[in-house]
Design an enzyme around this catalytic site. Structure first.
Site, PDB file in Angstrom:
ATOM      1  N   SER A 277       0.872  -1.174   0.000  1.00 27.71           N
ATOM      2  CA  SER A 277       0.000   0.000   0.000  1.00 27.71           C
ATOM      3  C   SER A 277       0.906   1.219   0.000  1.00 27.71           C
ATOM      4  O   SER A 277       2.055   1.149   0.475  1.00 27.71           O
ATOM      5  CB  SER A 277      -0.889   0.011   1.248  1.00 27.71           C
TER       6      SER A 277
ATOM      7  N   THR B 110      33.024  40.076  24.777  1.00 24.38           N
ATOM      8  CA  THR B 110      31.725  39.733  25.344  1.00 24.38           C
ATOM      9  C   THR B 110      30.837  40.959  25.195  1.00 24.38           C
ATOM     10  O   THR B 110      31.275  42.087  25.451  1.00 24.38           O
ATOM     11  CB  THR B 110      31.838  39.347  26.829  1.00 24.38           C
TER      12      THR B 110
ATOM     13  N   SER C  59      30.626  43.326  -5.424  1.00 27.82           N
ATOM     14  CA  SER C  59      29.720  44.416  -5.785  1.00 27.82           C
ATOM     15  C   SER C  59      29.674  44.571  -7.294  1.00 27.82           C
ATOM     16  O   SER C  59      30.674  44.390  -7.984  1.00 27.82           O
ATOM     17  CB  SER C  59      30.175  45.735  -5.145  1.00 27.82           C
TER      18      SER C  59
END
Length: 435
Positions: free
Chosen positions: A142, A189, A320
């Site tokens: 199936s 940090t 660019s």
């Protein structure tokens, strides 16, 4: 028209191109789910291969158990091996995104193999006089057990390749660590100057995290090795001969080379797709961390004058269309966007898993489209990120040494020696009394 034939199903007649190996079910799926810009089985080659391997294993098992004529079984096997070898890829036009739990995809494969096997047996396409899509190619099966079994197998195969790609990225970072023994950079940090950290430790942490998470993904993939194949429609095995379930899985192991087993509980395997969510979740974790490293490299690469400019990345593409000489961190950005795709795919898989009902989850097609795609795309991104960026990454010693002047290591040492308040007063005195 001479370039068409007509086939009939329980809905009536429908026109089929005479050259097509597919039949009525496929034709209706094209009308219902569209073919323009669709993602199809050839776009997920591991899935196509897995479904065909299931069909080959089923034909062999049915033949061995006396449920299929040996000549027909052999023709199906030959047709299946042709597909696996790369033939007939243009015969799978059905959109992976579909209703019906994947029935249209399963029938597309059934029809292609049936028509090709019909030719092998001396018949003509569309006649189904010797080999029928349902009676023979789909014998003892199936969609409900074929589709999830093939999807699980395909996900394992693609996922293992993805794990290897991320391990390649981890190795690239480990190699960069070995290239800078003893070198330090300024840690940050909250994006503010902090304490020195070694470049070696930085890259070893990258490698360790990627390997740790790749191992978690590999473990999640192993959950998919337990297949519902042989459970037929609702996990009861109705319509399949005795012994079929164990035999067809064993033969699929032979065909695929992947260690597979029958599901422990067929009703659980039919109703619940959460192992796919586990894979998607672990892939999300892995790519999120890889993307974090890519984002960090964009920070270190920023500049060359107005930014940090501690890292030099290989110039692989002009940055660019307007500004000559500009080079962008395109490979880190590539990795970042691959992680975005994975996050979306993970959410889609979650929605699909949550949409299961009663004995079956019919939302597998959207998982097949997006999870297999996300695994393949993120693995390719990791491999290319390693090859085109990390392998050639360099640290600018002049810049890193200059930036170490911002280190707060001396302040931390003095505060530990004389106390926080005493250090603050000394520092204020050095600044002319300003605290």
């Amino acid at each position: 028209m001479s370039d068409q034939r007509r086939e009939r199903d329980f809905l009536g007649e429908i026109a089929i191109p005479s050259s097509a190996l597919w039949g009525a079910s496929t034709a209706r799926a094209i009308e219902n789910f569209g073919a323009e810009a669709a993602v199809t089985l050839p776009d997920r080659p591991s899935f196509l291969r897995a479904i065909v391997q299931v069909k080959i294993a089923a034909a062999r098992a049915n033949c061995e158990l006396g449920a299929l004529d040996p000549e027909i079984a052999e023709a199906i096997v030959v047709a299946g091996r042709e597909v696996i070898a790369g033939k007939w890829s243009d015969q799978f036009p059905v959109n992976l995104l579909q209703g019906g739990g994947g029935t249209a995809t399963n029938m597309n494969v059934n029809e292609v193999l049936a028509n090709r096997a019909e030719e092998i047996c001396g018949g003509t396409r569309g006649a189904y006089s010797r080999v029928h899509p349902n009676d023979h190619v789909n014998r003892s099966q199936s969609t409900n057990d074929v589709y999830p079994s093939a999807l699980g197998l395909a996900t394992m195969i693609v996922g293992r390749e993805t794990v290897a790609d991320f391990e390649r990225l981890a190795s690239a970072f480990a190699a960069r660590a070995a290239a800078y023994p003893g070198a330090e950079r300024l840690g940050r940090t909250c994006l503010r100057d902090s304490l020195p950290v070694s470049i070696e430790a930085t890259h070893l942490a990258h490698a360790h995290a990627l390997r740790r998470l790749a191992e978690s993904l590999a473990r999640a993939l192993e959950e998919l090795r337990f297949l519902p194949l042989g459970g037929t429609a609702v996990g009861t095995g109705a319509g399949a001969p005795d012994g079929y379930r164990e035999l067809v899985v064993r033969l699929l192991v032979e065909e695929s080379g992947v260690d597979l087993e029958p599901a422990v509980d067929l009703h659980d395997a039919f109703a619940n797709l959460d192992p796919h969510l586990a894979v998607a979740s672990e892939l999300e974790r892995l790519t999120l961390v890889a993307a974090k490293f890519a984002q960090d490299l964009r920070f270190h690469y920023s500049g060359p004058v107005g930014g940090v400019a501690e890292v030099v990345l290989p110039p692989v593409q002009a940055g660019s269309s307007m500004m000559p000489g500009k080079v962008n961190p395109v490979m880190p950005e590539f990795m970042l966007q691959a992680s975005f795709e994975v996050r979306g795919a993970r959410h889609i898989v979650e929605c699909a898993v949550a949409a299961g009902e009663l004995e079956l989850n019919v939302m597998e097609p959207v998982i097949a489209k997006h999870l297999l795609g996300a695994l393949a795309d993120s693995g390719a991104a990791a491999r290319l990120f390693a090859e085109r960026c990390i392998d050639g990454l360099e640290w600018d010693s002049a810049v890193t040494e200059a930036n170490l002047r911002g280190s707060l290591l001396a302040a931390v040492g003095e505060a530990a020696e004389v106390g926080w308040e005493a250090h603050r007063e000394r520092a204020a005195g050095k600044r002319g009394g300003r605290a």
